[in-house]
Scaffold this active site. Sequence first.
Site, mmCIF file in Angstrom:
data_model
loop_
_atom_site.group_PDB
_atom_site.id
_atom_site.type_symbol
_atom_site.label_atom_id
_atom_site.label_comp_id
_atom_site.label_asym_id
_atom_site.label_seq_id
_atom_site.Cartn_x
_atom_site.Cartn_y
_atom_site.Cartn_z
ATOM 1 N N ARG A 135 13.370 -9.726 -50.686
ATOM 2 C CA ARG A 135 13.638 -9.344 -49.298
ATOM 3 C C ARG A 135 12.348 -8.939 -48.609
ATOM 4 N NH1 ARG A 135 17.740 -7.170 -52.522
ATOM 5 N NH2 ARG A 135 19.836 -7.903 -52.024
ATOM 6 N N ASN A 189 17.036 -8.500 -43.079
ATOM 7 C CA ASN A 189 16.205 -8.033 -44.199
ATOM 8 C C ASN A 189 14.704 -8.178 -43.934
ATOM 9 O OD1 ASN A 189 17.836 -7.011 -46.285
ATOM 10 N ND2 ASN A 189 18.574 -9.073 -46.758
ATOM 11 N N ASP A 194 25.179 -2.723 -51.698
ATOM 12 C CA ASP A 194 24.874 -2.453 -53.116
ATOM 13 C C ASP A 194 25.853 -1.415 -53.671
ATOM 14 O OD1 ASP A 194 21.715 -3.530 -52.918
ATOM 15 O OD2 ASP A 194 22.548 -2.570 -51.147
ATOM 16 N N ARG A 251 28.996 -3.147 -54.296
ATOM 17 C CA ARG A 251 28.880 -3.953 -55.523
ATOM 18 C C ARG A 251 29.020 -3.070 -56.764
ATOM 19 N NH1 ARG A 251 23.929 -7.478 -52.987
ATOM 20 N NH2 ARG A 251 25.183 -9.230 -52.308
ATOM 21 N N ARG A 293 30.613 -0.190 -56.987
ATOM 22 C CA ARG A 293 32.007 0.254 -57.118
ATOM 23 C C ARG A 293 32.882 -0.869 -57.669
ATOM 24 N NH1 ARG A 293 32.851 4.430 -52.006
ATOM 25 N NH2 ARG A 293 31.075 5.694 -52.610
ATOM 26 N N HIS A 343 17.322 -1.084 -49.941
ATOM 27 C CA HIS A 343 18.223 -2.209 -50.212
ATOM 28 C C HIS A 343 17.314 -3.311 -50.747
ATOM 29 C CE1 HIS A 343 21.040 -5.454 -49.864
ATOM 30 N NE2 HIS A 343 20.380 -6.037 -48.885
HETATM 31 P P1 NAD Z 1 20.842 -17.528 -40.740
HETATM 32 O O1 NAD Z 1 19.602 -18.342 -40.784
HETATM 33 O O2 NAD Z 1 22.150 -18.175 -41.037
HETATM 34 O O3 NAD Z 1 20.980 -16.847 -39.303
HETATM 35 C C1 NAD Z 1 19.927 -16.246 -38.650
HETATM 36 C C2 NAD Z 1 20.167 -16.436 -37.175
HETATM 37 O O4 NAD Z 1 19.131 -15.741 -36.458
HETATM 38 C C3 NAD Z 1 20.082 -17.909 -36.749
HETATM 39 O O5 NAD Z 1 21.269 -18.287 -36.085
HETATM 40 C C4 NAD Z 1 18.870 -17.959 -35.834
HETATM 41 O O6 NAD Z 1 19.001 -18.906 -34.767
HETATM 42 C C5 NAD Z 1 18.837 -16.519 -35.326
HETATM 43 N N1 NAD Z 1 17.541 -16.154 -34.763
HETATM 44 C C6 NAD Z 1 16.315 -16.376 -35.280
HETATM 45 N N2 NAD Z 1 15.359 -15.920 -34.450
HETATM 46 C C7 NAD Z 1 16.001 -15.380 -33.386
HETATM 47 C C8 NAD Z 1 15.558 -14.763 -32.197
HETATM 48 N N3 NAD Z 1 14.268 -14.589 -31.918
HETATM 49 N N4 NAD Z 1 16.494 -14.342 -31.326
HETATM 50 C C9 NAD Z 1 17.827 -14.499 -31.581
HETATM 51 N N5 NAD Z 1 18.285 -15.091 -32.691
HETATM 52 C C10 NAD Z 1 17.393 -15.525 -33.582
HETATM 53 O O7 NAD Z 1 20.602 -16.290 -41.708
HETATM 54 P P2 NAD Z 1 21.719 -15.321 -42.323
HETATM 55 O O8 NAD Z 1 22.107 -15.834 -43.664
HETATM 56 O O9 NAD Z 1 22.748 -15.055 -41.278
HETATM 57 O O10 NAD Z 1 20.851 -14.003 -42.572
HETATM 58 C C11 NAD Z 1 20.424 -13.211 -41.482
HETATM 59 C C12 NAD Z 1 19.669 -11.998 -41.972
HETATM 60 O O11 NAD Z 1 20.570 -11.118 -42.665
HETATM 61 C C13 NAD Z 1 18.554 -12.333 -42.991
HETATM 62 O O12 NAD Z 1 17.425 -11.535 -42.748
HETATM 63 C C14 NAD Z 1 19.199 -11.976 -44.322
HETATM 64 O O13 NAD Z 1 18.246 -11.697 -45.321
HETATM 65 C C15 NAD Z 1 19.977 -10.755 -43.911
HETATM 66 N N6 NAD Z 1 21.008 -10.309 -44.850
HETATM 67 C C16 NAD Z 1 21.156 -8.973 -44.964
HETATM 68 C C17 NAD Z 1 22.082 -8.451 -45.841
HETATM 69 C C18 NAD Z 1 22.184 -6.960 -45.965
HETATM 70 O O14 NAD Z 1 22.812 -6.435 -46.902
HETATM 71 N N7 NAD Z 1 21.594 -6.221 -45.047
HETATM 72 C C19 NAD Z 1 22.883 -9.315 -46.618
HETATM 73 C C20 NAD Z 1 22.728 -10.686 -46.459
HETATM 74 C C21 NAD Z 1 21.772 -11.187 -45.566
#
Ligand code: NAD
Length: 319
Positions: free
Chosen positions: A94, A126, A154, A157, A159, A181
């Site tokens: 990440r 992330n 997490d 997960r 739990r 995370h």
């Molecule tokens: P994805 O590629 O499917 O979606 C990302 C979206 O962001 C896309 O639709 C893209 O067009 C948009 N985007 C990019 N730049 C942009 C901007 N400047 N303005 C507006 N929109 C913009 O990715 P995803 O699988 O949906 O993952 C998104 C994020 O969530 C990643 O950073 C991923 O690592 C994170 N994530 C976090 C957790 C968590 O527990 N916090 C879990 C899973 C994924």
Amino acid sequence: MSASTYSHAPKIAVVGTGFVGSSFAYSLMIHGTVSEIVLIDIDKKRAEGEAMDLNHGVSFVRPVRVWAGDYQDCQDANIVVVTAGLAQKLGESRLDLATNNVEIFRQIIPKIKEYNRTGILLVATNPVDLMTYAALKLSGFPSSRVIGSGTILDTSRLRYVLGEHLKVDPRNVHAYIIGEHGDSEVPAWSLASVAGTRLRDYSAVYGQELDDLYLNNMFEQVKNAAYKIIKLKGRTYYAIGLGLTRIVESIIRDENAILTVSSLLHDYYGVDDICLSVPTIVNRNGIRETLKLPLTDDEIIKLQSSASTLKNIVKSLIL
Ligand code: NAD
């Protein structure tokens, strides 16, 4: 937003409608917690497509208005949920995403702020702890109104794996993952309990010892879950969609729920000026309080080490 009432029915803006943003919107819609969901993405066609698809299910859920909008539609949103940015690819951690996603936040956060200065920012992008810190610095919002999804996933997960092992409902398992995370996250075993009984004492009830090796094995499954899912299907999105819904519910319903979300820590066992997850009370105002629970010395050292890993990266991000 005042703690007492909302002046309108709850409205959520989602910035980033990829896998995570759209799974969250779907979950939120099914839970029936809010009456408006606006989807915003740099890829306007994607946001439009997701809005259409979701709208075709509106007749099956409680009334909700879903539409693809732009930043001006963040106005009046009680919560702006940010999931925009790059996702981990196979072999990436990440933390590898930090520089690129901070650049994306430099575009997004000022636009949100232009139209909404009173709502809560909820970040899932992330590396979520660093992105929460970036959102805080770039928005200038009070720290109570900038929340990261942190280790809510997490913790869920953990739990789940404990519930599976003990053959009890995960909702009856109280156990927390704290810290980053990510790879430096920490299982707070000393706080873990089942049916009000400390986890280690519960092993007698259960009839099998939960020794260190076993617990460590369970923690490794939790810590490496995202890597495994990414290897199997490329992305993770359903569980975080539900986790974000849980945070939104605790805000909208003013629940004072205790969740492991990421927020700015002040003198928390020596951890300062970095966003990390610890058990935190969440209500309509956002972060009410981070709970300084009695951790063991070993857990404190690991939490401090998790914080210093992130602090070293923050220095290079120029926020
Ligand atoms: P994805 O590629 O499917 O979606 C990302 C979206 O962001 C896309 O639709 C893209 O067009 C948009 N985007 C990019 N730049 C942009 C901007 N400047 N303005 C507006 N929109 C913009 O990715 P995803 O699988 O949906 O993952 C998104 C994020 O969530 C990643 O950073 C991923 O690592 C994170 N994530 C976090 C957790 C968590 O527990 N916090 C879990 C899973 C994924």
